[in-house]
Each structure stands twice: as structure tokens, then as C-alpha cells.
Design a protein around this motif. Structure first.
Motif, PDB file in Angstrom:
ATOM      1  N   ILE A  12       0.838  -1.206   0.000  1.00 25.22           N
ATOM      2  CA  ILE A  12       0.000   0.000   0.000  1.00 25.22           C
ATOM      3  C   ILE A  12       0.869   1.252   0.000  1.00 25.22           C
ATOM      4  CG2 ILE A  12      -1.611   1.345   1.420  1.00 25.22           C
ATOM      5  CD1 ILE A  12      -2.898  -1.314   2.235  1.00 25.22           C
ATOM      6  N   LEU A  13       1.929   1.251   0.781  1.00 22.81           N
ATOM      7  CA  LEU A  13       2.837   2.400   0.822  1.00 22.81           C
ATOM      8  C   LEU A  13       3.511   2.634  -0.529  1.00 22.81           C
ATOM      9  CD1 LEU A  13       4.189   4.583   2.550  1.00 22.81           C
ATOM     10  CD2 LEU A  13       5.966   2.908   3.073  1.00 22.81           C
ATOM     11  N   VAL A  14       3.960   1.564  -1.165  1.00 25.16           N
ATOM     12  CA  VAL A  14       4.623   1.685  -2.475  1.00 25.16           C
ATOM     13  C   VAL A  14       3.641   2.187  -3.528  1.00 25.16           C
ATOM     14  CG1 VAL A  14       5.691   0.346  -4.334  1.00 25.16           C
ATOM     15  CG2 VAL A  14       6.442   0.027  -1.980  1.00 25.16           C
ATOM     16  N   VAL A  15       2.414   1.668  -3.519  1.00 34.45           N
ATOM     17  CA  VAL A  15       1.410   2.121  -4.490  1.00 34.45           C
ATOM     18  C   VAL A  15       1.107   3.606  -4.282  1.00 34.45           C
ATOM     19  CG1 VAL A  15      -1.027   1.896  -5.147  1.00 34.45           C
ATOM     20  CG2 VAL A  15       0.379  -0.140  -4.880  1.00 34.45           C
ATOM     21  N   SER A  53      -2.244  10.816  -3.282  1.00 36.12           N
ATOM     22  CA  SER A  53      -1.583   9.670  -2.674  1.00 36.12           C
ATOM     23  C   SER A  53      -2.227   9.319  -1.336  1.00 36.12           C
ATOM     24  CB  SER A  53      -0.099   9.977  -2.478  1.00 36.12           C
ATOM     25  OG  SER A  53       0.520   8.943  -1.771  1.00 36.12           O
ATOM     26  N   THR A  54      -2.557  10.323  -0.548  1.00 31.42           N
ATOM     27  CA  THR A  54      -3.221  10.081   0.729  1.00 31.42           C
ATOM     28  C   THR A  54      -4.586   9.439   0.526  1.00 31.42           C
ATOM     29  OG1 THR A  54      -2.083  11.990   1.657  1.00 31.42           O
ATOM     30  CG2 THR A  54      -4.021  11.197   2.842  1.00 31.42           C
ATOM     31  N   ALA A  55      -5.311   9.899  -0.477  1.00 31.40           N
ATOM     32  CA  ALA A  55      -6.624   9.315  -0.760  1.00 31.40           C
ATOM     33  C   ALA A  55      -6.490   7.862  -1.202  1.00 31.40           C
ATOM     34  CB  ALA A  55      -7.336  10.136  -1.826  1.00 31.40           C
ATOM     35  N   LEU A  62      -8.634   0.746   3.694  1.00 33.04           N
ATOM     36  CA  LEU A  62     -10.005   0.357   4.001  1.00 33.04           C
ATOM     37  C   LEU A  62     -10.426  -0.892   3.233  1.00 33.04           C
ATOM     38  CD1 LEU A  62     -11.738   3.850   4.148  1.00 33.04           C
ATOM     39  CD2 LEU A  62     -11.164   2.340   6.049  1.00 33.04           C
ATOM     40  N   LEU A  63     -10.017  -1.004   1.975  1.00 33.49           N
ATOM     41  CA  LEU A  63     -10.399  -2.162   1.169  1.00 33.49           C
ATOM     42  C   LEU A  63      -9.614  -3.417   1.520  1.00 33.49           C
ATOM     43  CD1 LEU A  63     -10.856  -0.598  -2.376  1.00 33.49           C
ATOM     44  CD2 LEU A  63     -12.623  -1.367  -0.797  1.00 33.49           C
TER      45      LEU A  63
END
Length: 97
Positions: A12-15, A53-55, A62-63
Motif C-alpha cells: 500500500i505504501l509503495v502504491v 496519494s493520501t486518498a 479500508l479495502l
């Protein structure tokens, strides 16, 4: 000190970082070649890139389930919460008349 980040969190961080970089590059105006001698244009939209990026990171957490950390047995770890105690009077209080 070593901080452990699970695989889903790392992905998630990399994406999120890749999305921020893509938006920053996309909002950057076209650069004239250096041989043209013209002034270089401004940078891309950094605020928009960080916001997007935050969104994206929020939606992915959440997903994909940014669940609470688990203990080695696989059950969710529970931190001791505050305990409610009721006061017990040691002697009956005198009543006023």
C-alpha cells in the motif's frame, strides 16, 4: 530499533508513492530543451500529488483491511483498557435531617 511492516502495508505504501510520483510528473509542464536557452518552467503540483496519494492509501487500507496487529497465535492483540470500579463505602454515610 527495527519496525516491522507487513507485506500488505508495504505494498500500500509503495502504491501510494507511485501514484504521487505519477501525478507529480503528469502535472509538470513541458520542459523546453536546455539548448533553447529559455527559462525552465515551474514544477509539478506537489500538493495535488500528496493529496491523491493520501486518498489512494486511505482507500486501499479500508479495502485491503488495515486490521489491528495480531499476536503470534493469530488472534488480535488486545491492550488493557481502563477498568471501571464503583466506590464501595466502608461505612454508611450519616443522613442529614
Amino acid at each position: 530499533m527495527t519496525v516491522h511492516i507487513d507485506l500488505v502495508g508495504a505494498v500500500i505504501l509503495v502504491v501510494g508513492c507511485l501514484v504521487a510520483r505519477a501525478i507529480y510528473q503528469h502535472t509538470r509542464p513541458e520542459q523546453p530543451p536546455l539548448s533553447a536557452g529559455g527559462p525552465r518552467q515551474g514544477k509539478g503540483d506537489l500538493v495535488g500529488a500528496v493529496g491523491a496519494s493520501t486518498a489512494v492509501v486511505t482507500v486501499l487500507v479500508l479495502l485491503l483491511g488495515g486490521a489491528a496487529p495480531t499476536t503470534p497465535g493469530g488472534s488480535p492483540s488486545q491492550s488493557p483498557g481502563p477498568t471501571a470500579t464503583s466506590p464501595t463505602p466502608s461505612s454508611p454515610s450519616p443522613s442529614r435531617r
